[in-house]
Design an enzyme around this catalytic site. Structure first.
Site, PDB file in Angstrom:
ATOM      1  N   LYS A   1     -16.865 -20.578  30.937  1.00 13.96           N
ATOM      2  CA  LYS A   1     -16.676 -21.872  30.294  1.00 13.96           C
ATOM      3  C   LYS A   1     -15.174 -22.124  30.140  1.00 13.96           C
ATOM      4  CE  LYS A   1     -16.852 -22.212  25.714  1.00 13.96           C
ATOM      5  NZ  LYS A   1     -16.787 -22.871  24.418  1.00 13.96           N
TER       6      LYS A   1
ATOM      7  N   LYS B   1     -18.098 -12.913  22.230  1.00 13.80           N
ATOM      8  CA  LYS B   1     -16.817 -12.722  21.531  1.00 13.80           C
ATOM      9  C   LYS B   1     -16.644 -11.268  21.100  1.00 13.80           C
ATOM     10  CE  LYS B   1     -15.309 -17.047  21.278  1.00 13.80           C
ATOM     11  NZ  LYS B   1     -14.202 -17.885  21.204  1.00 13.80           N
TER      12      LYS B   1
ATOM     13  N   LYS C   1     -10.041 -22.289  25.428  1.00 10.65           N
ATOM     14  CA  LYS C   1      -8.632 -22.169  25.049  1.00 10.65           C
ATOM     15  C   LYS C   1      -8.158 -20.732  25.183  1.00 10.65           C
ATOM     16  CE  LYS C   1      -9.617 -25.322  21.328  1.00 10.65           C
ATOM     17  NZ  LYS C   1     -10.773 -24.659  20.686  1.00 10.65           N
TER      18      LYS C   1
END
Ligand code: AQP
Length: 329
Positions: free
Chosen positions: A191, A111, A194
């Site tokens: 993966k 992230k 969203k």
């Protein structure tokens, strides 16, 4: 009855990764454990988001839980930020969580690359908040996707440290890993997420499901239909394993290996199976989202029950860490 806490962040519409990796497994667990399913909105605000969309995301997430089959008679559905003890306990856990433990968490590394212009403390502290979410309810187990395993391991380390310093307070929660623990995105690389625009959403309409699948990445070495493919590295085949019948899986596997069938035929079978699985969920989801009064009732009830459990834990925690201040009583 043993207890479970798990949750999904309302960072977008829920997708089939959330469904197979989490909610579908929760359906069985709600019969075996006392379950608390959170909509973990404090987690969702650790990355840039639109403030005017968050409420709709929370509504969507609640409706998705119910549409997928979570039963509010059996489990508790709640919103994390409405039980203040989640952040209170996070602060206390922060004081015993070494920064080096947090810096090595793989999702933080990912992230921080994805959101390098907003490298905030919340992103680093995400796993401590997650640990607080779980142990606030003294959960014995947490159903997780493979991606969340390092978070849970960290949670267990924090529990051991807390218990060692302040005396036995929390159980060490175990991971429950089931089928579908890792659903790859339609890009065939990451993966399904969203935030990565590589998803099939739970409320996706049949035309869009087909459109997305038809352009989805397959075995990259299978360039022409006449090339033999390798199903084991094919993204579409991994979805077949979650959704298709044994005979369909075998048909697609052999057909791909021998180049008897092309990727489009294989995708068509998958598309029909996804549509069949999602259609009833989609229909319920659309109906539920219209009934905000019902969603509110379920959540308010769940929030109240969660607060009661959380309050008991926090009384014990404050006691253990020396914040009881008898002279004020
Ligand atoms: N692709 C996936 N495969 C299997 N399980 C998955 N989960 C999420 N994606 C997959 C599982 O869903 C639960 C809730 O996840 P989350 O939404 O709280 O966090 P996330 O894993 O960060 O989900 P996203 O979609 O990737 O969200 P963004 O893009 O906002 O970060 C977890 O149990 C997770 O394992």
């Amino acid at each position: 009855m043993k207890r479970i806490f798990s949750g999904i962040q309302p960072s977008g519409r829920l997708h089939i990764g959330n469904y197979f990796g989490a909610i579908k497994n929760w359906l069985q667990l709600q019969n075996e454990y006392q379950c608390i399913w959170g909509i973990v909105d404090y987690h969702a605000i650790t990355v840039p988001y639109k403030t005017d969309e968050l409420e709709e995301r929370v509504i969507d997430c609640t409706a998705s839980y119910l549409a997928a089959g979570l039963d509010p008679e059996k489990s508790i559905l709640m919103i994390q930020s409405k039980v203040k003890a989640h952040t209170e306990l996070t602060w206390i856990l922060n004081t015993i969580s070494p920064i080096s433990w947090l810096e090595r968490v793989p999702t933080y590394k990912d992230k921080s690359k994805q959101f390098s212009s907003n490298l905030n403390m919340g992103l680093l502290d995400y796993p401590v908040l997650m640990a607080a979410d779980v142990i606030l309810y003294k959960a014995n187990a947490v159903p997780v996707g493979e991606d969340q395993l390092p978070h849970l391991e960290l949670c267990r380390e924090i529990v051991r440290r807390f218990n060692h310093i302040f005396g036995k307070t929390f159980p060490e929660p175990k991971a429950i890993i089931k089928k579908g623990a890792f659903v790859k995105g339609l890009d065939g690389k990451n993966k399904m997420s969203k935030s990565l625009n590589n998803c099939i959403y739970l409320d996706e309409n049949p035309d869009d499901i087909w459109e997305k699948l038809s352009t989805a990445v397959t075995d990259p070495q299978r360039v022409r239909k006449t090339d033999a493919g390798n199903p084991e590295i094919c993204n579409i085949f991994s979805l077949h394993k979650l959704l298709s019948s044994k005979s369909q899986i075998e048909y697609c596997k052999v057909g791909c290996q021998t180049a008897d069938i092309g990727c489009l035929e294989c995708k068509k079978i998958l598309s029909e199976n996804i549509i069949q699985e999602l259609s009833p969920i989609r229909a319920r989801l659309i109906e539920l989202k219209k009934n905000k009064k019902y969603l509110k009732e379920i959540l308010m009830n769940g929030i109240e029950k969660s607060r009661k459990i959380a309050e008991q834990t926090m009384t014990e925690v404050y006691d253990k860490i020396g914040i009881k201040y008898k002279f004020l009583k």
